[in-house]
Write an enzyme that holds these catalytic residues in place. Structure first.
Site, mmCIF file in Angstrom:
data_model
loop_
_atom_site.group_PDB
_atom_site.id
_atom_site.type_symbol
_atom_site.label_atom_id
_atom_site.label_comp_id
_atom_site.label_asym_id
_atom_site.label_seq_id
_atom_site.Cartn_x
_atom_site.Cartn_y
_atom_site.Cartn_z
ATOM 1 N N LYS A 92 -16.388 13.787 -31.133
ATOM 2 C CA LYS A 92 -15.313 13.955 -32.111
ATOM 3 C C LYS A 92 -15.479 12.889 -33.177
ATOM 4 O O LYS A 92 -16.097 11.839 -32.945
ATOM 5 C CB LYS A 92 -13.943 13.799 -31.440
ATOM 6 C CG LYS A 92 -12.825 14.537 -32.159
ATOM 7 C CD LYS A 92 -12.881 16.049 -31.940
ATOM 8 C CE LYS A 92 -11.702 16.735 -32.624
ATOM 9 N NZ LYS A 92 -11.713 18.195 -32.367
ATOM 10 N N ASP A 143 -11.521 20.129 -38.344
ATOM 11 C CA ASP A 143 -10.351 19.811 -37.531
ATOM 12 C C ASP A 143 -9.198 19.657 -38.525
ATOM 13 O O ASP A 143 -9.314 20.129 -39.666
ATOM 14 C CB ASP A 143 -10.576 18.524 -36.719
ATOM 15 C CG ASP A 143 -9.545 18.328 -35.599
ATOM 16 O OD1 ASP A 143 -9.656 19.023 -34.584
ATOM 17 O OD2 ASP A 143 -8.630 17.508 -35.761
#
Length: 448
Positions: A129, A169
């Site tokens: 991430k 995201d």
């Protein structure tokens, strides 16, 4: 609840000492460990191999400066992150979040969750991430482009199609991905599928925009069917109004439900006649306006400042699709008291641990994020496959593959919950099923 397994309890204390001031990461590890207690008891070989110690420690943590110039010629500086958490089953895979709340602990929590989510998809993807505390809201296209180019100038040194494949995201949509991909291509002089969520004209996949929201409903539908229920004729409350919320609303409506509420960071709308999704799409996808503008089209609807109150609206099914920890114990109790019998998570970790306790205490069906919102990364994996083959699949083909993946994810959660004596606890099932695939790979590859 405290951990009963002393080995995991001691390891959790070590994690807390090593990661001070990172409550989201500690929360994620604690939740997973609670589910893995029977695994630690049943699989001493994984304890001896040090799998638990290794899986909570990122393989690599990258923090860097992101300087850029605004439209007034003023120098700005943000902080960039990439956590390459676990590559046991494939290259690191996970989104890039652009939001003022981003700091190391948020990225670590998201990367840790991504390990299990990616494992559940059955696709060969590790967990990672990244992101920055840059806020794209209110910025011009030029400012966003200059930030993205600076961000990728550093990030490109650490990623690649067989190493680490980032995606979008919160705050990172098609515009941002396009700017980042263009900079990567310019610096590396190669056209590879190193970012997913790309535009359709340069390697993107059909159905990627819809994937997380659709996948959420496909998973929820399987969970409902397994318990003798369905979306048909049910009232649904959905928080958020980004991609996940919009396409969860679309799919839930297709499956026969009536969605009556949506929100953004300022407040929420309630339309007892059912949300007019075309209006929401126009406001959010085209005009980038606030959700309260919905009343200009439907004055009979109600708008309320603040987000928490959305969970006071009576519903049968709740789909939190906004942000982490948006549903606390008080909200969960209100949902249960108002007749909500099922909750599936479209956002990452939107329920606090106390809220999850309330779900189980009230026998609510609960679909955890790492399983229920895996549709986005599943289609990202399918985009990687298309890029590798230099092919483009139809919307129907991708959507069918997504539906089958979500069915298999629910099946894995259901079977694991039964095997470890926790039937109906899909949170435990998801954690166990996701963990075991990665753990077996880590054990087989030795102490690396």
């Amino acid at each position: 609840m405290a951990l009963k397994n002393q080995y995991l309890a001691d390891l959790l204390e070590t994690v807390k000492k090593r990661n001070p001031g990172e409550p989201e990461f500690i929360q994620a590890v604690t939740e997973v460990f609670m589910s893995l207690e029977p695994v630690a008891e049943k699989r001493p070989d994984l304890v001896e191999a040090g799998v638990f110690e290794r899986i909570v420690e990122p393989e690599r943590q990258i923090i860097f400066r992101v300087p850029w110039v605004d439209d007034n010629g003023v120098q700005r500086v943000n902080r960039g992150f990439r956590i390459e958490f676990n590559s046991a089953i494939g290259p690191y895979k996970g989104g890039l979040r652009l939001h003022p709340s981003v700091y190391l602990g948020i990225i670590k929590f998201l990367g840790f969750e991504q390990i299990f989510k990616n494992s559940l998809t059955t696709l060969p993807m590790g967990g990672g991430k990244g992101g920055s505390d840059f806020d794209p809201k209110g910025k011009s296209d030029g400012e966003v482009m200059r930030f993205c180019q600076s961000f990728m100038t550093e990030l490109c040194k650490h990623i690649g199609p067989d190493t680490d494949v980032p995606a979008g995201d919160i705050g990172t949509g098609a515009r941002e991905i396009g700017y980042m991909f263009g900079q990567y291509k310019r610096i590396r002089n190669e056209f590879t599928g190193v970012l997913t969520g790309k535009g359709l004209t340069f390697g993107g996949s059909l159905a990627r925009t819809q994937a997380t929201g659709y996948g959420l409903c496909y998973y929820a539908n399987e969970m409902l069917k397994a318990n003798g229920k369905s979306f048909e004729g049910q009232t649904v409350v959905i928080s958020g109004s980004g991609n996940v919320a919009i396409y969860a609303t679309e799919k839930a409506t297709e499956l026969g439900a009536k969605v009556v509420a949506m929100s953004d960071s300022n407040g929420y709308i309630y339309d007892e006649n059912g949300i007019d999704l075309a209006v929401v799409k126009q406001l959010k996808e085209v005009e980038r306006k606030r959700i309260k503008e919905y009343l200009n089209f439907h004055p009979e609807a109600k708008y309320t400042e603040g987000c928490k109150g959305i969970w006071t609206i009576p519903c049968d099914i709740a789909l939190p699709c906004a942000t982490q920890n948006e549903v606390d114990a008080e909200s969960a109790k209100t949902l249960a008291a108002n007749g909500c019998y099922a909750l599936c998570e479209g956002a990452n970790m939107p329920s606090t641990p106390e809220a999850i306790d309330v779900y189980f205490e009230n026998n609510m069906l609960y679909g955890p994020a790492k399983a229920a919102n895996a549709g986005g990364v599943a289609v990202s994996g399918l985009e990687m496959s298309q890029n590798s083959e230099r092919l483009s699949w139809t919307f129907e083909d991708v959507d069918n593959r997504l539906k089958n993946i979500m069915k298999e994810i629910f099946k894995s959660c259901d079977e694991a919950s039964k095997e470890y004596g926790m039937e109906g606890n899909y949170m435990a099932g998801a954690n166990i099923a996701g963990f075991l695939k990665v753990a077996e790979a880590m054990k087989a590859q030795g102490c690396v």
